[in-house]
Design a protein around this motif. Structure first.
Motif, PDB file in Angstrom:
ATOM      1  N   ALA A 445      -9.615  13.923  26.259  1.00  0.00           N
ATOM      2  CA  ALA A 445      -9.349  15.216  26.532  1.00  0.00           C
ATOM      3  C   ALA A 445     -10.190  16.422  26.172  1.00  0.00           C
ATOM      4  N   VAL A 446     -11.358  16.013  25.190  1.00  0.00           N
ATOM      5  CA  VAL A 446     -12.259  16.930  24.803  1.00  0.00           C
ATOM      6  C   VAL A 446     -13.762  16.465  25.321  1.00  0.00           C
ATOM      7  N   PRO A 447     -14.620  17.324  25.552  1.00  0.00           N
ATOM      8  CA  PRO A 447     -15.732  17.149  26.101  1.00  0.00           C
ATOM      9  C   PRO A 447     -16.779  16.323  25.011  1.00  0.00           C
ATOM     10  N   GLY A 448     -17.597  15.869  25.485  1.00  0.00           N
ATOM     11  CA  GLY A 448     -18.637  14.777  24.666  1.00  0.00           C
ATOM     12  C   GLY A 448     -19.202  15.585  23.478  1.00  0.00           C
ATOM     13  N   ASP A 449     -19.825  16.906  23.576  1.00  0.00           N
ATOM     14  CA  ASP A 449     -20.288  17.433  22.589  1.00  0.00           C
ATOM     15  C   ASP A 449     -19.285  17.925  21.562  1.00  0.00           C
ATOM     16  N   VAL A 450     -18.135  17.917  21.680  1.00  0.00           N
ATOM     17  CA  VAL A 450     -17.205  18.076  20.812  1.00  0.00           C
ATOM     18  C   VAL A 450     -16.658  17.128  20.141  1.00  0.00           C
ATOM     19  N   THR A 451     -16.465  15.930  20.882  1.00  0.00           N
ATOM     20  CA  THR A 451     -16.251  14.643  20.367  1.00  0.00           C
ATOM     21  C   THR A 451     -17.270  14.339  19.349  1.00  0.00           C
ATOM     22  N   LEU A 507     -13.167  27.565  16.671  1.00  0.00           N
ATOM     23  CA  LEU A 507     -13.232  28.147  17.792  1.00  0.00           C
ATOM     24  C   LEU A 507     -13.828  27.799  18.710  1.00  0.00           C
ATOM     25  N   GLN A 508     -15.050  27.079  18.664  1.00  0.00           N
ATOM     26  CA  GLN A 508     -15.713  26.684  19.650  1.00  0.00           C
ATOM     27  C   GLN A 508     -14.889  25.322  20.601  1.00  0.00           C
ATOM     28  N   VAL A 509     -14.343  24.560  19.647  1.00  0.00           N
ATOM     29  CA  VAL A 509     -13.540  23.533  20.184  1.00  0.00           C
ATOM     30  C   VAL A 509     -12.253  23.761  20.956  1.00  0.00           C
ATOM     31  N   LEU A 510     -11.766  24.900  20.455  1.00  0.00           N
ATOM     32  CA  LEU A 510     -10.771  25.231  21.456  1.00  0.00           C
ATOM     33  C   LEU A 510     -11.227  25.851  22.669  1.00  0.00           C
ATOM     34  N   ARG A 511     -12.217  26.589  22.630  1.00  0.00           N
ATOM     35  CA  ARG A 511     -12.632  27.172  23.800  1.00  0.00           C
ATOM     36  C   ARG A 511     -13.247  25.979  24.671  1.00  0.00           C
ATOM     37  N   ALA A 512     -13.811  25.093  24.377  1.00  0.00           N
ATOM     38  CA  ALA A 512     -14.166  23.879  25.242  1.00  0.00           C
ATOM     39  C   ALA A 512     -13.074  23.329  25.612  1.00  0.00           C
ATOM     40  N   LEU A 513     -11.967  23.000  24.843  1.00  0.00           N
ATOM     41  CA  LEU A 513     -10.778  22.480  25.423  1.00  0.00           C
ATOM     42  C   LEU A 513      -9.995  23.183  26.292  1.00  0.00           C
ATOM     43  N   GLY A 514     -10.595  24.686  26.677  1.00  0.00           N
ATOM     44  CA  GLY A 514      -9.972  25.276  27.858  1.00  0.00           C
ATOM     45  C   GLY A 514      -8.757  26.301  27.456  1.00  0.00           C
ATOM     46  N   LYS A 515      -8.631  26.337  26.053  1.00  0.00           N
ATOM     47  CA  LYS A 515      -7.537  27.201  25.576  1.00  0.00           C
ATOM     48  C   LYS A 515      -7.863  28.674  25.889  1.00  0.00           C
ATOM     49  N   GLY A 516      -6.633  29.405  26.201  1.00  0.00           N
ATOM     50  CA  GLY A 516      -6.880  30.722  26.197  1.00  0.00           C
ATOM     51  C   GLY A 516      -6.946  31.294  24.859  1.00  0.00           C
ATOM     52  N   PHE A 727     -22.828  23.190  15.870  1.00  0.00           N
ATOM     53  CA  PHE A 727     -21.586  22.624  15.180  1.00  0.00           C
ATOM     54  C   PHE A 727     -22.126  22.534  13.641  1.00  0.00           C
ATOM     55  N   PHE A 728     -21.171  22.911  12.793  1.00  0.00           N
ATOM     56  CA  PHE A 728     -21.749  22.638  11.510  1.00  0.00           C
ATOM     57  C   PHE A 728     -20.957  21.708  10.612  1.00  0.00           C
ATOM     58  N   ALA A 729     -21.697  20.728   9.885  1.00  0.00           N
ATOM     59  CA  ALA A 729     -21.368  19.591   9.069  1.00  0.00           C
ATOM     60  C   ALA A 729     -20.103  20.482   8.131  1.00  0.00           C
ATOM     61  N   PRO A 730     -19.121  19.780   7.847  1.00  0.00           N
ATOM     62  CA  PRO A 730     -18.428  20.229   6.860  1.00  0.00           C
ATOM     63  C   PRO A 730     -18.723  20.300   5.320  1.00  0.00           C
ATOM     64  N   PRO A 731     -18.358  21.047   4.529  1.00  0.00           N
ATOM     65  CA  PRO A 731     -18.902  20.925   3.049  1.00  0.00           C
ATOM     66  C   PRO A 731     -18.221  19.923   2.471  1.00  0.00           C
ATOM     67  N   PRO A 732     -19.003  19.288   1.354  1.00  0.00           N
ATOM     68  CA  PRO A 732     -18.529  18.146   0.819  1.00  0.00           C
ATOM     69  C   PRO A 732     -17.162  18.648  -0.016  1.00  0.00           C
ATOM     70  N   ALA A 733     -16.253  17.565  -0.149  1.00  0.00           N
ATOM     71  CA  ALA A 733     -14.929  17.857  -0.636  1.00  0.00           C
ATOM     72  C   ALA A 733     -15.064  18.356  -2.075  1.00  0.00           C
ATOM     73  N   PRO A 734     -14.223  19.264  -2.466  1.00  0.00           N
ATOM     74  CA  PRO A 734     -14.415  19.878  -3.838  1.00  0.00           C
ATOM     75  C   PRO A 734     -14.035  18.940  -4.823  1.00  0.00           C
ATOM     76  N   ILE A 735     -14.860  18.977  -5.988  1.00  0.00           N
ATOM     77  CA  ILE A 735     -14.660  18.232  -7.294  1.00  0.00           C
ATOM     78  C   ILE A 735     -12.952  18.725  -7.596  1.00  0.00           C
ATOM     79  N   ALA A 736     -12.181  17.781  -7.895  1.00  0.00           N
ATOM     80  CA  ALA A 736     -10.796  18.285  -8.481  1.00  0.00           C
ATOM     81  C   ALA A 736     -11.137  18.902  -9.999  1.00  0.00           C
ATOM     82  N   ALA A 737     -10.676  20.092  -9.704  1.00  0.00           N
ATOM     83  CA  ALA A 737     -10.985  20.842 -11.244  1.00  0.00           C
ATOM     84  C   ALA A 737     -10.034  20.620 -12.164  1.00  0.00           C
ATOM     85  N   GLY A 738      -8.553  20.195 -11.715  1.00  0.00           N
ATOM     86  CA  GLY A 738      -7.703  20.152 -12.718  1.00  0.00           C
ATOM     87  C   GLY A 738      -7.647  21.509 -13.279  1.00  0.00           C
TER      88      GLY A 738
END
Length: 861
Positions: A445-451, A507-516, A727-738
């Protein structure tokens, strides 16, 4: 469409329309008491009964659907007699105290009796009396239950619109009485919407009680100065003195409803700490002087710092014309692009600009909330934008919009949400990345560049509570249209850039999926979008046109008749660094109080003191003004005219309803005063002419005219420029501060530090408090109401503990609204959320507090 005839007049209406709605379209007046346009019909008052041919009994027009061929009569003898009888029954127990009732002159019962009521009553029995004296339900709401006509408007408004469920009824029939829990409104929002909709004087505003009659008031339509929702206000003044605020059903985004700040928080304009005369620093002390003396002193000081760096900070609470003129003054007279409009965080505008220019939807809230899905990211909409929360609740309940929440803090709106994803403080970027990954996993259901992005979005998000982010992604996939609301609170974090990038991915993914698709920010300042539009930014000109754009810069230079520096400016954080390194000549602050609001109070204080010349232009003697070399007294809200642009992109008139105090001047006059000292007055310098210049030079405002801004304002229009498909790579998972992490924001009863100057709000607002979860409270051996110390590596504060059973473990919330706490002394620049410890306050502190030992809130030391 169905064809219906009412009083021999025929029209076509949409299927499902009621007889009352059809009559309104024809201009036929049918009286009602229990009916409210924004709520489903109740049909309990029986005032709207009409005759329908073919039916034996009278039918309630508010609850009867129009059908094709229906013939309706609204003014027959039977109807007249029925209405008269209904009013006679209401008057049978209604006290005849109109001369002392605050509702006198605008009472719907009075109007109905005059129009439809009997001239004499058939009832001779003694009137029913619930209470011999009025009951003060809260500091702002007082009730005379004997006057109640049992229309249920207040109860339904409180439950179905506000969501507070603070009012209810006891007994039944003619003995029905409206009351708060245990006879009080201690758990109420204190918004006063029950007072607004009460058709009689049963519920009244205590601050307005016995102060004026409606015909004594001079009323002015204007806009609320608190959050960015931009509610319409009608301010009533008597002999120039502020009396009350109400709102009109037919105008504005709010359609009659207001929050506690809008209805009861406007009295701050008459605060005791207003600056009444210019002040200059002599021998280390600020002393009042005349405007002429202030001009001589400021002129000499400006000459002394000529050639050094300059900077400017303006508050997003100021009107657009003032903000536009401020950035023009800084760019053309002070020869700098060091301009900012945020005194609470450092805005990553390079990541923000593509979102605003590429996705921001300038459209009515009612329209964007009508999408299949509404996603709210970050913050607490209940506290930050209460009236927006009312509209979102209406969308979820009445319009069946799927409400989706992703945030660290719970809100009251969670109860109406389809999906709630609770992320750790600062974990919004990871949560959004997980949602994008869920969308990318849709495969075919998703264009290639989004996949492709699904392979780069890392591991699962660190959700702490609530639903899994994949449920949120599934809901987005099922909807045909999506609105994304983004809390401005996300900008507090040093990870704001990463969060905005993940938001861009979504937002780019939602737009690529054809969402209003629609997107708006939930700003907590009245004119934040206007401030950005006006170019109060270091790298953007008015209209968000890039400073580096030579053509854009040249267009403004031609219009202004002055050269604009081509070098990009720096934000307020970098300005503080320049001050600290003694490289800042003149720092001009208009309407802001960074010493109170910017993280790391000690550093901010040291930096501001290190500036060669600190100019503060404000209506109030703030902590920052206490450090200034020159203080220029400015008009407050309601003392000058202008416009605000709210979160929807709606530009509305801000109207003057009182005269400035003593020697204060409006902000535009002060800018002209300063520009003249620099040798070149600003032109134009009048609000109406400046608005005309904005309409010529700022694309989103083209075509707007001052006279064309009616009671509903007018929408700005911006042609969206799709951002580069990056498309931006996600940030690394934060270190659990406790441990415990401190976050901040607005509480329900205050907005920033401005509203704390409202005497009325201070009567209903909580004392300064610290909010944590029930689990953390038990683990720390504390109890609700304890005095506790919140301590970071940089400072500490003491306040009352408030236990929130919906809070996730590890989260600590302290409102940013209490000057006495000096919350920013706990925080460090570039660190948010802030690691803290919470412990019981030492008894000696409580004794000292009761004795008045300690710093007073306005002391800048």
């Amino acid at each position: 469409m169905v064809r219906v005839t009412i009083d021999e007049r025929t029209l076509e209406v949409e299927a499902g329309s009621t007889v009352l709605q059809a009559a309104e379209r024809l201009g036929i007046d049918i009286p009602t008491f229990c009916y409210l346009k924004r709520l489903p019909p109740l049909a309990s008052c029986r005032m709207c009964l009409v005759e329908i041919e073919g039916q034996r009994r009278l039918q309630p027009a508010c609850a009867t659907a129009a059908t094709d061929g229906m013939v309706v009569h609204t003014n027959t003898q039977l109807i007249d007699e029925t209405r008269s009888s209904m009013l006679d029954m209401l008057l049978a127990n209604h006290p005849l105290d109109c001369p002392i009732c605050d509702k006198g002159g605008e009472c719907e019962l009075q109007d109905m009796v005059m129009a439809y009521g009997p001239r004499t009553s058939r009832f001779r029995d003694a009137k029913r009396v619930f209470h011999s004296e009025d009951i003060r339900l809260s500091p702002v709401i007082i009730m005379n239950v004997n006057r109640c006509i049992q229309c249920q408007r207040c109860v339904r408004m409180c439950e179905e619109v506000v969501g507070a469920v603070a009012l209810g009824t006891v007994e039944k029939g003619m003995d029905t009485a409206v009351t708060g829990f245990e006879g009080s409104l201690a758990s109420c929002d204190q918004c006063g919407n029950c007072v607004e909709v009460c058709p009689v004087g049963a519920l009244m505003s205590f601050p307005y009680r016995y102060k004026a009659r409606p015909w004594d008031l001079v009323e002015t339509d204007t806009v609320c100065p608190h959050c960015g929702t931009g509610c319409q206000l009608t301010v009533g003044a008597r002999k120039g003195e502020f009396m009350r605020v109400r709102s009109k059903m037919e105008y504005g985004v709010n359609r009659e409803t207001l929050c506690v700040r809008g209805r009861f928080g406007l009295d701050f304009v008459g605060s005791q700490d207003r600056i009444e005369r210019p002040m200059i620093r002599r021998d280390g002390v600020l002393v009042p002087v005349s405007w002429d003396d202030a001009g001589d002193y400021l002129g000499r000081r400006l000459s002394a710092v000529a050639g050094k760096a300059a900077g400017g900070l303006a508050s997003p609470r100021l009107p657009s014309e003032v903000l536009y003129q401020f950035q023009k003054l800084m760019r053309t007279e002070f020869r700098t692009n060091n301009i900012d409009c945020s005194s609470r965080w450092s805005t990553p505008f390079d990541a923000l600009r593509p979102l605003v220019t590429g996705f921001y939807t300038r459209a009515p809230l009612e329209e964007v909330i009508g999408k299949d899905c509404v996603l709210v990211v970050g913050g607490n909409v209940t506290d930050e934008n209460p009236v927006t929360e009312y509209l979102l609740r209406d969308g979820a309940r009445r319009r069946k919009t799927r409400l989706l929440m992703l945030s660290a803090r719970p809100s009251r709106l969670d109860a109406d949400a389809h999906v709630v994803v609770r992320v750790p403080p600062g974990g919004e970027a990871q949560g959004l990345a997980a949602v994008v990954r869920g969308l990318g996993a849709a495969g075919q259901a998703v264009p290639g560049d989004v996949t492709d992005i699904s392979a780069t979005t890392g591991g699962p998000a660190a959700a702490t509570d609530g639903d899994d982010p994949t449920r949120l992604a599934t809901a987005l996939l099922e909807g045909r249209s999506v609105t994304v609301f983004v809390s401005a609170d996300l900008l507090r974090s040093p990870l704001a850039r990463a969060t905005l990038q993940q938001l861009s991915n979504l937002l780019q993914v939602l737009r690529a999926l054809g969402k209003g698709l629609a997107m708006q920010f939930l700003f907590d300042r009245a004119n934040q979008l206007g401030a950005w539009d006006m170019g109060v930014l270091p790298t953007a000109l008015p209209g968000l046109r890039a400073l580096a754009d030579d053509a854009a810069r040249a267009a403004f230079e031609r219009a202004w008749g002055a050269e604009i520096p081509s070098e990009p400016g720096v934000d307020f954080d970098a300005m503080l660094e320049l001050c600290d390194r003694k490289r800042m000549g003149a720092l001009y602050i208009a309407g802001g109080d960074p010493l109170m609001s910017y993280p790391d109070r000690k550093f901010v204080q040291k930096a501001l003191r290190a500036a060669d010349l600190l100019i503060v232009q404000d209506a109030f003697l703030t902590d920052t003004a206490g450090l200034a070399d020159v203080v220029l007294p400015a008009a407050s809200h309601g003392e000058e005219s202008g416009t605000f642009t709210n979160n929807e992109g709606r530009t509305q008139k801000v109207c003057k309803f009182r005269e400035p105090a003593l020697e204060t001047r409006d902000n535009l006059a002060i800018f002209d005063f300063v520009a003249t000292l620099r040798g070149r007055p600003l032109r134009p310098s009048v609000q109406r002419e400046i608005f005309g210049e904005i309409a010529r030079l700022v694309p989103a405002y083209q075509g707007l005219t001052q006279d064309g801004l009616g009671p509903d304002g007018a929408f700005t229009k911006a042609a969206l420029v799709p951002p580069a498909s990056e498309f931006f790579a996600p940030p690394p998972a934060p270190i659990a501060a406790g441990g415990l992490m401190l976050v901040t924001g607005n509480c329900l009863f205050h907005n920033g530090y401005l509203s704390e100057r409202s005497d009325i709000l201070n009567t209903v607002a909580d004392d300064p408090y610290v909010e944590i979860s029930a689990g953390d409270t038990a683990q720390l051996g504390l109890a609700d109401g304890d005095q506790v110390v919140v301590r970071s590596a940089h400072g500490e504060l003491t306040a009352k503990l408030k236990v929130n059973k919906r809070f996730p473990k590890g989260l600590v919330f302290v409102p940013e609204n209490y000057r006495s706490l000096r919350l920013n002394s706990l925080m460090r620049r570039g660190e948010y959320p802030c690691p803290v410890e919470v412990e019981m306050a030492h008894p000696a502190f409580e004794i000292a507090t009761l004795a008045g030992v300690g710093a007073w809130p306005g002391n800048p030391g």
